[in-house]
Design a protein around this motif. Structure first.
Motif, mmCIF file in Angstrom:
data_model
loop_
_atom_site.group_PDB
_atom_site.id
_atom_site.type_symbol
_atom_site.label_atom_id
_atom_site.label_comp_id
_atom_site.label_asym_id
_atom_site.label_seq_id
_atom_site.Cartn_x
_atom_site.Cartn_y
_atom_site.Cartn_z
ATOM 1 N N PHE A 68 -2.848 -23.610 34.135
ATOM 2 C CA PHE A 68 -3.345 -25.241 35.158
ATOM 3 C C PHE A 68 -3.789 -24.465 36.351
ATOM 4 N N LEU A 69 -3.823 -23.354 37.187
ATOM 5 C CA LEU A 69 -4.214 -23.170 37.587
ATOM 6 C C LEU A 69 -6.040 -23.327 38.129
ATOM 7 N N ASP A 70 -6.158 -22.438 37.256
ATOM 8 C CA ASP A 70 -7.369 -21.509 36.636
ATOM 9 C C ASP A 70 -8.434 -22.964 36.791
ATOM 10 N N MET A 71 -7.536 -23.342 35.731
ATOM 11 C CA MET A 71 -8.535 -25.004 35.484
ATOM 12 C C MET A 71 -8.725 -26.139 36.374
ATOM 13 N N ALA A 72 -7.400 -26.647 36.762
ATOM 14 C CA ALA A 72 -7.621 -27.318 38.783
ATOM 15 C C ALA A 72 -8.528 -26.212 39.009
ATOM 16 N N GLN A 73 -8.688 -24.765 39.440
ATOM 17 C CA GLN A 73 -10.031 -24.292 40.241
ATOM 18 C C GLN A 73 -11.325 -24.812 39.995
ATOM 19 N N ALA A 74 -11.476 -24.461 38.497
ATOM 20 C CA ALA A 74 -12.501 -24.281 37.445
ATOM 21 C C ALA A 74 -13.157 -26.000 37.879
ATOM 22 N N HIS A 75 -11.975 -27.149 38.193
ATOM 23 C CA HIS A 75 -12.619 -28.566 38.248
ATOM 24 C C HIS A 75 -13.374 -28.260 39.453
ATOM 25 N N VAL A 76 -12.421 -27.650 40.654
ATOM 26 C CA VAL A 76 -13.044 -28.047 42.049
ATOM 27 C C VAL A 76 -14.304 -27.431 42.521
ATOM 28 N N LEU B 111 -7.741 -32.409 28.165
ATOM 29 C CA LEU B 111 -7.025 -31.516 28.915
ATOM 30 C C LEU B 111 -6.004 -30.959 29.503
ATOM 31 N N PHE B 112 -5.711 -31.956 31.080
ATOM 32 C CA PHE B 112 -4.530 -32.003 31.779
ATOM 33 C C PHE B 112 -3.389 -32.309 31.273
ATOM 34 N N ARG B 113 -4.020 -33.368 30.233
ATOM 35 C CA ARG B 113 -2.581 -34.036 29.651
ATOM 36 C C ARG B 113 -1.646 -32.970 29.227
ATOM 37 N N GLU B 114 -2.437 -32.027 27.862
ATOM 38 C CA GLU B 114 -1.613 -30.848 27.065
ATOM 39 C C GLU B 114 -1.238 -29.824 27.798
ATOM 40 N N VAL B 115 -1.730 -29.563 28.816
ATOM 41 C CA VAL B 115 -1.253 -28.145 29.896
ATOM 42 C C VAL B 115 0.015 -28.786 30.581
ATOM 43 N N ILE B 116 -0.358 -30.296 31.142
ATOM 44 C CA ILE B 116 1.235 -30.215 32.067
ATOM 45 C C ILE B 116 2.290 -30.376 31.216
ATOM 46 N N SER B 117 1.800 -31.789 30.074
ATOM 47 C CA SER B 117 3.477 -31.741 29.089
ATOM 48 C C SER B 117 3.867 -29.815 28.799
ATOM 49 N N ALA B 118 2.603 -29.213 28.274
ATOM 50 C CA ALA B 118 3.125 -27.992 27.843
ATOM 51 C C ALA B 118 4.077 -27.143 29.360
ATOM 52 N N ARG C 276 -16.339 -26.275 32.512
ATOM 53 C CA ARG C 276 -15.960 -24.915 33.376
ATOM 54 C C ARG C 276 -14.030 -24.854 32.902
ATOM 55 N N VAL C 277 -13.813 -26.324 32.101
ATOM 56 C CA VAL C 277 -12.202 -26.508 32.053
ATOM 57 C C VAL C 277 -12.112 -26.156 31.025
ATOM 58 N N LYS C 278 -12.544 -26.962 29.733
ATOM 59 C CA LYS C 278 -12.197 -26.171 28.362
ATOM 60 C C LYS C 278 -11.825 -25.076 27.870
ATOM 61 N N PRO C 279 -13.176 -24.146 28.223
ATOM 62 C CA PRO C 279 -12.880 -22.563 27.564
ATOM 63 C C PRO C 279 -11.553 -22.071 28.221
ATOM 64 N N ILE C 280 -11.411 -22.882 29.609
ATOM 65 C CA ILE C 280 -9.600 -22.071 30.693
ATOM 66 C C ILE C 280 -8.577 -23.028 29.594
ATOM 67 N N ALA C 281 -8.456 -24.422 29.450
ATOM 68 C CA ALA C 281 -7.688 -24.944 28.758
ATOM 69 C C ALA C 281 -7.485 -24.805 27.215
ATOM 70 N N ASP C 282 -8.233 -23.822 26.589
ATOM 71 C CA ASP C 282 -8.144 -22.918 25.697
ATOM 72 C C ASP C 282 -7.629 -22.058 25.254
#
Length: 201
Positions: A82-90, A136-143, A67-73
């Motif tokens: 980040f918000l969309d990734m977090a929501q997809a995770h939940v 995936l989360f590390r990269e978006v947080i770093s960005a 769910r999360v990787k397509p958003i991260a990409d």
């Protein structure tokens, strides 16, 4: 496909049984009954209950990663991404709750106690998969830290803490027959916004 489906069906049945009765009290016979199959079918794909447990852990990661990787990409702005990734995770947690409950309850004991060579190799793969997911989360947080959207702080601490926060529904969420998709969506949005608030300036 059919082979993969068979393994997935067995893994899902195991997750349901493990979550309901506990790993120690669940037999291969019960897993077979849960999916309406023979014990031999389970043993065809999994040599030990330990392998089954590790397969549940692997699927718990895949259920959120898919769910999360397509958003991260995507090239979306960091805060939105980040918000969309977090929501997809939940959403992944809510939809596949038995898998995640089993992992949390057995992480320090059963899942860490791989005994056969095959189990140890499988566990190594799973640990690498988990690290890849966290990246995936590390990269978006770093960005977000680089573009000024997120606070400057330890990325490792932020990632680990965010994952714990996003996993929170594992401990308190109970699906209800009358629950609507909108209500589930609201849960995912609220938890995701809380996670965003933990790293935003």
């Amino acid at each position: 496909m059919p082979k993969r489906d068979a393994k997935q069906d067995i893994t899902k049945a195991a997750a349901i049984c493990f979550a309901r009765n506990g790993v120690d009290k669940t037999s291969i016979d019960e897993v077979a009954r849960e999916m309406g199959a023979s014990k031999g079918k389970v043993y065809h794909w999994f040599r030990t209950k330990g392998e089954l447990l590790l397969s549940v852990r692997q699927q718990s990661i895949l259920s959120v990663m898919e769910r999360v990787k397509p958003i991260a990409d995507t090239p979306a702005p960091t805060t939105e991404r980040f918000l969309d990734m977090a929501q997809a995770h939940v959403h992944g947690i809510l939809d596949d709750l038995p898998f995640h409950r089993v992992v949390v309850e057995n992480l320090r004991s059963g899942l860490a106690g791989a005994t056969t060579e095959h189990e140890r190799a499988f566990l190594t793969e799973i640990v690498a998969l988990q690290a890849s997911y966290e990246d995936l989360f590390r990269e978006v947080i770093s960005a977000g830290q680089k573009d000024g959207s997120f606070r400057q702080q330890s990325t490792s601490v932020a990632v680990n803490s965010i994952i714990v926060l996003l996993n929170a529904p594992i401990f308190w969420y109970q699906p209800r027959p009358e629950e609507t998709e909108t209500q589930r969506e609201d849960i995912a949005k609220q938890v995701a916004r809380m996670a965003l608030g933990a790293i935003s300036i």
